[in-house]
Design an enzyme around this catalytic site. Structure first.
Site, mmCIF file in Angstrom:
data_model
loop_
_atom_site.group_PDB
_atom_site.id
_atom_site.type_symbol
_atom_site.label_atom_id
_atom_site.label_comp_id
_atom_site.label_asym_id
_atom_site.label_seq_id
_atom_site.Cartn_x
_atom_site.Cartn_y
_atom_site.Cartn_z
ATOM 1 N N GLY A 60 0.836 -1.193 0.000
ATOM 2 C CA GLY A 60 0.000 0.000 0.000
ATOM 3 C C GLY A 60 0.870 1.240 0.000
ATOM 4 O O GLY A 60 1.982 1.230 0.532
ATOM 5 N N GLN A 67 3.059 9.913 0.926
ATOM 6 C CA GLN A 67 4.361 9.286 1.126
ATOM 7 C C GLN A 67 5.353 9.611 0.012
ATOM 8 O O GLN A 67 6.556 9.441 0.191
ATOM 9 C CB GLN A 67 4.218 7.772 1.245
ATOM 10 C CG GLN A 67 3.501 7.344 2.510
ATOM 11 C CD GLN A 67 3.315 5.852 2.532
ATOM 12 O OE1 GLN A 67 2.317 5.338 2.045
ATOM 13 N NE2 GLN A 67 4.287 5.148 3.088
ATOM 14 N N CYS A 75 5.549 -0.090 7.345
ATOM 15 C CA CYS A 75 5.303 1.082 6.501
ATOM 16 C C CYS A 75 6.539 1.367 5.653
ATOM 17 O O CYS A 75 7.664 1.315 6.147
ATOM 18 C CB CYS A 75 4.984 2.280 7.398
ATOM 19 S SG CYS A 75 4.612 3.790 6.506
ATOM 20 N N LEU A 76 6.310 1.684 4.378
ATOM 21 C CA LEU A 76 7.421 2.016 3.493
ATOM 22 C C LEU A 76 8.143 3.290 3.935
ATOM 23 O O LEU A 76 9.317 3.466 3.626
ATOM 24 C CB LEU A 76 6.925 2.164 2.049
ATOM 25 C CG LEU A 76 6.390 0.885 1.408
ATOM 26 C CD1 LEU A 76 5.819 1.178 0.026
ATOM 27 C CD2 LEU A 76 7.464 -0.184 1.341
ATOM 28 N N HIS A 93 -4.686 2.346 7.517
ATOM 29 C CA HIS A 93 -3.282 2.777 7.587
ATOM 30 C C HIS A 93 -3.009 3.857 6.540
ATOM 31 O O HIS A 93 -2.414 4.898 6.839
ATOM 32 C CB HIS A 93 -2.388 1.550 7.359
ATOM 33 C CG HIS A 93 -0.927 1.845 7.316
ATOM 34 N ND1 HIS A 93 -0.075 1.475 8.327
ATOM 35 C CD2 HIS A 93 -0.154 2.447 6.378
ATOM 36 C CE1 HIS A 93 1.158 1.842 8.016
ATOM 37 N NE2 HIS A 93 1.133 2.443 6.833
ATOM 38 N N GLU A 94 -3.470 3.621 5.302
ATOM 39 C CA GLU A 94 -3.206 4.572 4.212
ATOM 40 C C GLU A 94 -4.010 5.861 4.371
ATOM 41 O O GLU A 94 -3.505 6.950 4.088
ATOM 42 C CB GLU A 94 -3.466 3.930 2.855
ATOM 43 C CG GLU A 94 -2.610 2.697 2.557
ATOM 44 C CD GLU A 94 -1.108 2.897 2.686
ATOM 45 O OE1 GLU A 94 -0.619 4.043 2.552
ATOM 46 O OE2 GLU A 94 -0.397 1.904 2.935
ATOM 47 N N HIS A 118 -2.234 8.147 6.586
ATOM 48 C CA HIS A 118 -1.205 8.925 5.875
ATOM 49 C C HIS A 118 -1.810 10.178 5.253
ATOM 50 O O HIS A 118 -1.218 11.262 5.321
ATOM 51 C CB HIS A 118 -0.553 8.097 4.763
ATOM 52 C CG HIS A 118 0.541 7.207 5.222
ATOM 53 N ND1 HIS A 118 1.704 7.683 5.802
ATOM 54 C CD2 HIS A 118 0.674 5.865 5.175
ATOM 55 C CE1 HIS A 118 2.493 6.672 6.099
ATOM 56 N NE2 HIS A 118 1.891 5.548 5.731
#
Length: 174
Positions: free
Chosen positions: A55, A60, A101-102, A143-144, A147
């Protein structure tokens, strides 16, 4: 020899890393799903797959628009696009999931989130859709969306754990 097909050129974008303050910016709604947005979605997929993620929110990659891409299989076989996503909690029961997380590489923590939500969004063609989500999809969309609101999964942790994570990431960058 020209075959009449146009090759898609996708770009790998830089993923912002915690504690970059740009990760705290709130994303703006997308007014029109045009070719620029579609190109951005393609670049986000390429970036996410390149980083071995499932994701990615536009925030991000320092684009503060309400866009999320996902591929819960992580292999390009199940790409999903959520533009201007919203959720409604269907089941107030919380479930604990190990999240990563990236933007916070090599860190995973157990986070509790609602276990069932309804997602309302636009797809990559600007068509609205709605679906109920459980398990990994429910966790990932929450989660996204966090962000897009300028929130990170580490915000659910104690300040002591966040400090340890910052120190670990700083050490890994040196």
């Amino acid at each position: 020899m020209y075959t009449g097909k146009i090759a898609l050129i996708m770009a790998i974008m830089q993923i912002l890393k915690y504690p970059d303050p740009r990760l705290r910016l709130k994303a703006s709604p997308v007014d029109l799903v045009d070719n620029d947005i579609k190109d951005l979605v393609n670049d986000m997929f390429e970036t996410m797959w390149h980083a071995n993620g499932i994701g990615l929110a536009a925030t991000q990659v320092d684009i503060h628009k309400r866009i999320v891409v996902m591929d819960l299989n992580g292999d390009g076989s199940a790409p999903r696009v959520f533009i201007n996503p919203e959720i409604e909690v269907l089941d107030p029961t919380f479930a604990s999931y190990e999240e990563g997380c990236l933007s916070i590489p090599d860190v995973t923590e157990s986070i509790e989130r609602p276990s069932k939500v309804t997602i309302k969004a636009l797809d990559q063609d600007g068509k609205s859709f709605q679906e109920d989500a459980t398990d990994l999809l429910a966790v990932c969309i929450q989660h996204e969306i966090d962000h897009l609101e300028g929130k990170l999964f580490v915000d659910y942790l104690s300040s002591m754990k966040r400090q340890r994570i910052r120190k670990k990431l700083k050490k890994n960058r040196e």
